[in-house]
Each structure stands twice: as C-alpha cells, then as structure tokens.
Design a protein around this motif. Structure first.
Motif, PDB file in Angstrom:
ATOM      1  N   ILE A   1       2.692 -17.603 -50.591  1.00  0.00           N
ATOM      2  CA  ILE A   1       3.100 -18.427 -51.736  1.00  0.00           C
ATOM      3  C   ILE A   1       4.445 -17.972 -52.290  1.00  0.00           C
ATOM      4  O   ILE A   1       5.352 -18.784 -52.510  1.00  0.00           O
ATOM      5  CB  ILE A   1       2.012 -18.372 -52.831  1.00  0.00           C
ATOM      6  CG1 ILE A   1       0.705 -18.984 -52.317  1.00  0.00           C
ATOM      7  CG2 ILE A   1       2.488 -19.108 -54.085  1.00  0.00           C
ATOM      8  CD1 ILE A   1      -0.509 -18.639 -53.168  1.00  0.00           C
ATOM      9  N   ALA A   2       4.596 -16.672 -52.519  1.00  0.00           N
ATOM     10  CA  ALA A   2       5.839 -16.146 -53.096  1.00  0.00           C
ATOM     11  C   ALA A   2       7.040 -16.425 -52.196  1.00  0.00           C
ATOM     12  O   ALA A   2       8.120 -16.781 -52.674  1.00  0.00           O
ATOM     13  CB  ALA A   2       5.698 -14.655 -53.361  1.00  0.00           C
TER      14      ALA A   2
ATOM     15  N   ILE B   1       2.625 -24.952 -55.357  1.00  0.00           N
ATOM     16  CA  ILE B   1       2.726 -24.255 -54.072  1.00  0.00           C
ATOM     17  C   ILE B   1       1.548 -23.300 -53.958  1.00  0.00           C
ATOM     18  O   ILE B   1       1.353 -22.424 -54.804  1.00  0.00           O
ATOM     19  CB  ILE B   1       4.059 -23.501 -53.934  1.00  0.00           C
ATOM     20  CG1 ILE B   1       5.229 -24.501 -53.991  1.00  0.00           C
ATOM     21  CG2 ILE B   1       4.097 -22.697 -52.635  1.00  0.00           C
ATOM     22  CD1 ILE B   1       6.604 -23.863 -53.907  1.00  0.00           C
ATOM     23  N   THR B   2       0.741 -23.491 -52.917  1.00  0.00           N
ATOM     24  CA  THR B   2      -0.407 -22.625 -52.645  1.00  0.00           C
ATOM     25  C   THR B   2      -0.290 -22.106 -51.219  1.00  0.00           C
ATOM     26  O   THR B   2       0.656 -22.461 -50.493  1.00  0.00           O
ATOM     27  CB  THR B   2      -1.736 -23.382 -52.794  1.00  0.00           C
ATOM     28  OG1 THR B   2      -1.947 -24.235 -51.659  1.00  0.00           O
ATOM     29  CG2 THR B   2      -1.774 -24.213 -54.070  1.00  0.00           C
TER      30      THR B   2
ATOM     31  N   PRO C   1       3.726 -14.902 -59.713  1.00  0.00           N
ATOM     32  CA  PRO C   1       5.139 -15.318 -59.760  1.00  0.00           C
ATOM     33  C   PRO C   1       6.149 -14.177 -59.713  1.00  0.00           C
ATOM     34  O   PRO C   1       7.274 -14.353 -59.215  1.00  0.00           O
ATOM     35  CB  PRO C   1       5.225 -16.090 -61.084  1.00  0.00           C
ATOM     36  CG  PRO C   1       3.859 -16.658 -61.257  1.00  0.00           C
ATOM     37  CD  PRO C   1       2.936 -15.574 -60.768  1.00  0.00           C
TER      38      PRO C   1
ATOM     39  N   SER D   1       2.646 -21.689 -58.925  1.00  0.00           N
ATOM     40  CA  SER D   1       2.352 -20.870 -57.742  1.00  0.00           C
ATOM     41  C   SER D   1       0.985 -20.235 -57.947  1.00  0.00           C
ATOM     42  O   SER D   1       0.795 -19.470 -58.888  1.00  0.00           O
ATOM     43  CB  SER D   1       3.428 -19.795 -57.548  1.00  0.00           C
ATOM     44  OG  SER D   1       3.465 -18.911 -58.654  1.00  0.00           O
TER      45      SER D   1
ATOM     46  N   VAL E   1       8.013 -13.322 -56.444  1.00  0.00           N
ATOM     47  CA  VAL E   1       9.078 -14.185 -55.905  1.00  0.00           C
ATOM     48  C   VAL E   1      10.405 -13.441 -55.829  1.00  0.00           C
ATOM     49  O   VAL E   1      11.189 -13.627 -54.887  1.00  0.00           O
ATOM     50  CB  VAL E   1       9.217 -15.460 -56.760  1.00  0.00           C
ATOM     51  CG1 VAL E   1      10.417 -16.288 -56.305  1.00  0.00           C
ATOM     52  CG2 VAL E   1       7.935 -16.286 -56.674  1.00  0.00           C
TER      53      VAL E   1
ATOM     54  N   VAL F   1       2.486 -27.306 -49.815  1.00  0.00           N
ATOM     55  CA  VAL F   1       3.412 -27.615 -50.912  1.00  0.00           C
ATOM     56  C   VAL F   1       3.119 -29.033 -51.378  1.00  0.00           C
ATOM     57  O   VAL F   1       3.012 -29.955 -50.567  1.00  0.00           O
ATOM     58  CB  VAL F   1       4.877 -27.505 -50.456  1.00  0.00           C
ATOM     59  CG1 VAL F   1       5.830 -27.882 -51.583  1.00  0.00           C
ATOM     60  CG2 VAL F   1       5.174 -26.098 -49.941  1.00  0.00           C
TER      61      VAL F   1
ATOM     62  N   LYS G   1      -0.985 -14.525 -51.287  1.00  0.00           N
ATOM     63  CA  LYS G   1       0.025 -14.382 -52.336  1.00  0.00           C
ATOM     64  C   LYS G   1       1.427 -14.219 -51.763  1.00  0.00           C
ATOM     65  O   LYS G   1       2.400 -14.747 -52.309  1.00  0.00           O
ATOM     66  CB  LYS G   1      -0.333 -13.203 -53.241  1.00  0.00           C
ATOM     67  CG  LYS G   1      -1.570 -13.452 -54.099  1.00  0.00           C
ATOM     68  CD  LYS G   1      -1.842 -12.286 -55.035  1.00  0.00           C
ATOM     69  CE  LYS G   1      -3.052 -12.558 -55.921  1.00  0.00           C
ATOM     70  NZ  LYS G   1      -3.311 -11.444 -56.852  1.00  0.00           N
TER      71      LYS G   1
ATOM     72  N   VAL H   1       8.489 -20.481 -62.849  1.00  0.00           N
ATOM     73  CA  VAL H   1       7.418 -20.329 -61.859  1.00  0.00           C
ATOM     74  C   VAL H   1       6.228 -19.710 -62.586  1.00  0.00           C
ATOM     75  O   VAL H   1       6.316 -18.586 -63.082  1.00  0.00           O
ATOM     76  CB  VAL H   1       7.851 -19.426 -60.689  1.00  0.00           C
ATOM     77  CG1 VAL H   1       6.735 -19.352 -59.639  1.00  0.00           C
ATOM     78  CG2 VAL H   1       9.141 -19.940 -60.057  1.00  0.00           C
TER      79      VAL H   1
ATOM     80  N   ARG I   1       7.387 -18.876 -50.102  1.00  0.00           N
ATOM     81  CA  ARG I   1       7.724 -20.311 -50.105  1.00  0.00           C
ATOM     82  C   ARG I   1       8.379 -20.720 -51.419  1.00  0.00           C
ATOM     83  O   ARG I   1       9.315 -21.533 -51.430  1.00  0.00           O
ATOM     84  CB  ARG I   1       6.461 -21.139 -49.842  1.00  0.00           C
ATOM     85  CG  ARG I   1       6.714 -22.654 -49.818  1.00  0.00           C
ATOM     86  CD  ARG I   1       7.747 -23.037 -48.780  1.00  0.00           C
ATOM     87  NE  ARG I   1       8.131 -24.432 -48.870  1.00  0.00           N
ATOM     88  CZ  ARG I   1       9.019 -24.926 -49.714  1.00  0.00           C
ATOM     89  NH1 ARG I   1       9.644 -24.122 -50.583  1.00  0.00           N
ATOM     90  NH2 ARG I   1       9.311 -26.211 -49.706  1.00  0.00           N
ATOM     91  N   VAL I   2       7.906 -20.158 -52.523  1.00  0.00           N
ATOM     92  CA  VAL I   2       8.535 -20.468 -53.814  1.00  0.00           C
ATOM     93  C   VAL I   2      10.004 -20.057 -53.805  1.00  0.00           C
ATOM     94  O   VAL I   2      10.872 -20.779 -54.301  1.00  0.00           O
ATOM     95  CB  VAL I   2       7.792 -19.767 -54.968  1.00  0.00           C
ATOM     96  CG1 VAL I   2       8.582 -19.919 -56.270  1.00  0.00           C
ATOM     97  CG2 VAL I   2       6.392 -20.336 -55.150  1.00  0.00           C
TER      98      VAL I   2
END
Length: 216
Positions: free
Chosen positions: A7-8, A170-171, A28, A141, A31, A175, A4, A100, A10-11
């Motif tokens: 992912i956050a 996005i995982t 989300p 995400s 983020v 991406v 997680k 997101v 990268r977002v």
C-alpha cells in the motif's frame, strides 16, 4: 512484501515533484520511505512542521521529534517548525496538495469514518476533519478488510469524519477512485481476481474495460 508495504509503495507513486503532503498516523507514515531520492516532496505534520522524513531506524529515535500521533519521526534538511495556528492555517488555506489517511470505513459516496472505535475511548478526530476538506486530494491508505470485515461500504456505519471528500482508496488488493457514479476499481493486484476484490468489498465496484495491473 506485506500488505502495508504494498500500500505505501503504491501511494508514493501518486505523489508529484513539488507536492506538499500530509501523512496521517500509522500506515500512511510509511509512504515517506518510498519517495524517490530525486523527487522533492515535502511532508507536513499537523502538530507543527514541514519536512517529515523516513521512519527512523530502531534505536535512533529522537524523543523530541514526533508526529501528531506521538510516533518518532525524522526530518529532512530545510525542515521548518511552527505552532498549531500556522500549521492549520496551511491546511485550511488549501496549501496541502494531498493528504494520506487511514480509515475504519469508507463508502461509495466518498464519506470517511476514521476516528470513532466502538467500545474504546478516543480523544477525538484530531486534524483529520480539517485535512479532508482542506487538502486538494484525499487518499485513503488501508488494508482492504479488518479481520475479514468489510471496510469499503455502501454507507458508513460509524460517525463520519467528513462527507463526500475521499478521492482515492489504495489497499493491498487494488486502487480505487471515488466518483459520482461510485467506486471504480482502476488497478488490481495480480495476486487477486476481480471476484475476490468484490467479495471483500460491500460496495458494488465499477470495473472498467481497461482495468490495469497494480503498480507496486
């Protein structure tokens, strides 16, 4: 870093200075923790405010400050509160630069299913149906699989939240961009191989020659 956090982080790199961004519930909301201090991004919550801050520290939650999912949040200086009609006017009027959201399923046509969980009572899809058609960019995400089951499919099997609206996925594995030709893997987490990412994905991924390493 766990999945997680990867992912956050990268977002957060997808967001630009001056953006107004809506964050869905769950993953989300993380983020907001990774926005650079010198970047001005305003986060909107559909239950009625702009100025969402980082997740509050444990023990410092304010029960009067919650997001649309009822989770404790913080606000930043300059935040504004308003009623639902104004909030959804902002969303439906196209004033949100990006949303997101999490997902149960996404498919290669950009269809999204993120509200109906089989066997469980759910109140409805909330503001997601407005966000995915009102926001200028829709970023999903989520973890790549759910207990080993595919979430990125050839075709969604659950009831749709919206059709043909997802722009990016996005995982923790990479991406992906959703285009007319299908799902393109643009960045890959170096801890995985292309074969492993494809094995975890039901939809056939398009692999470009200039596949990049995932920025975290």
């Amino acid at each position: 870093m766990d999945a997680k956090e990867i992912i956050a982080r990268r977002v957060a790199k997808e967001l630009k200075d001056g953006d107004i961004v809506n964050l869905g519930i769950g993953l989300p909301t993380m983020v907001a923790n990774y926005i650079p201090k010198d970047m001005d991004v305003m986060f909107q919550s559909e239950n009625g405010f702009i100025g969402l801050g980082p997740v509050p520290e444990e023990g410092k939650e304010d029960e009067d400050l919650v997001n649309s999912g009822g989770q404790p949040v913080t606000i930043v200086p300059g935040a504004a509160f308003f009623d639902s009609s104004v909030s959804f006017g902002i969303i439906r009027g196209g004033h949100v630069d990006a949303t997101v959201l999490g997902a149960l399923q996404v498919d290669e046509k950009g269809n999204l299913a993120n509200w109906m969980i089989p066997g469980k009572m759910v109140p409805g899809m909330g503001g997601a149906m407005d966000l995915v058609v009102g926001a200028k960019k829709v970023i999903i995400s989520m973890t790549h699989t759910a207990k080993g089951k595919h979430k990125i499919l050839k075709e969604c099997k659950l009831p749709l939240t919206a059709a043909n609206q997802v722009d990016m996925i996005i995982t923790e594995m990479g991406v992906m961009e959703v285009r007319k030709e299908g799902i393109i893997l643009t960045e890959i987490n170096p801890e995985y191989t292309v074969e492993q990412v494809q094995q975890a994905t039901e939809a056939k991924l398009i692999i470009p020659k200039d596949l990049k390493q995932m920025e975290i």
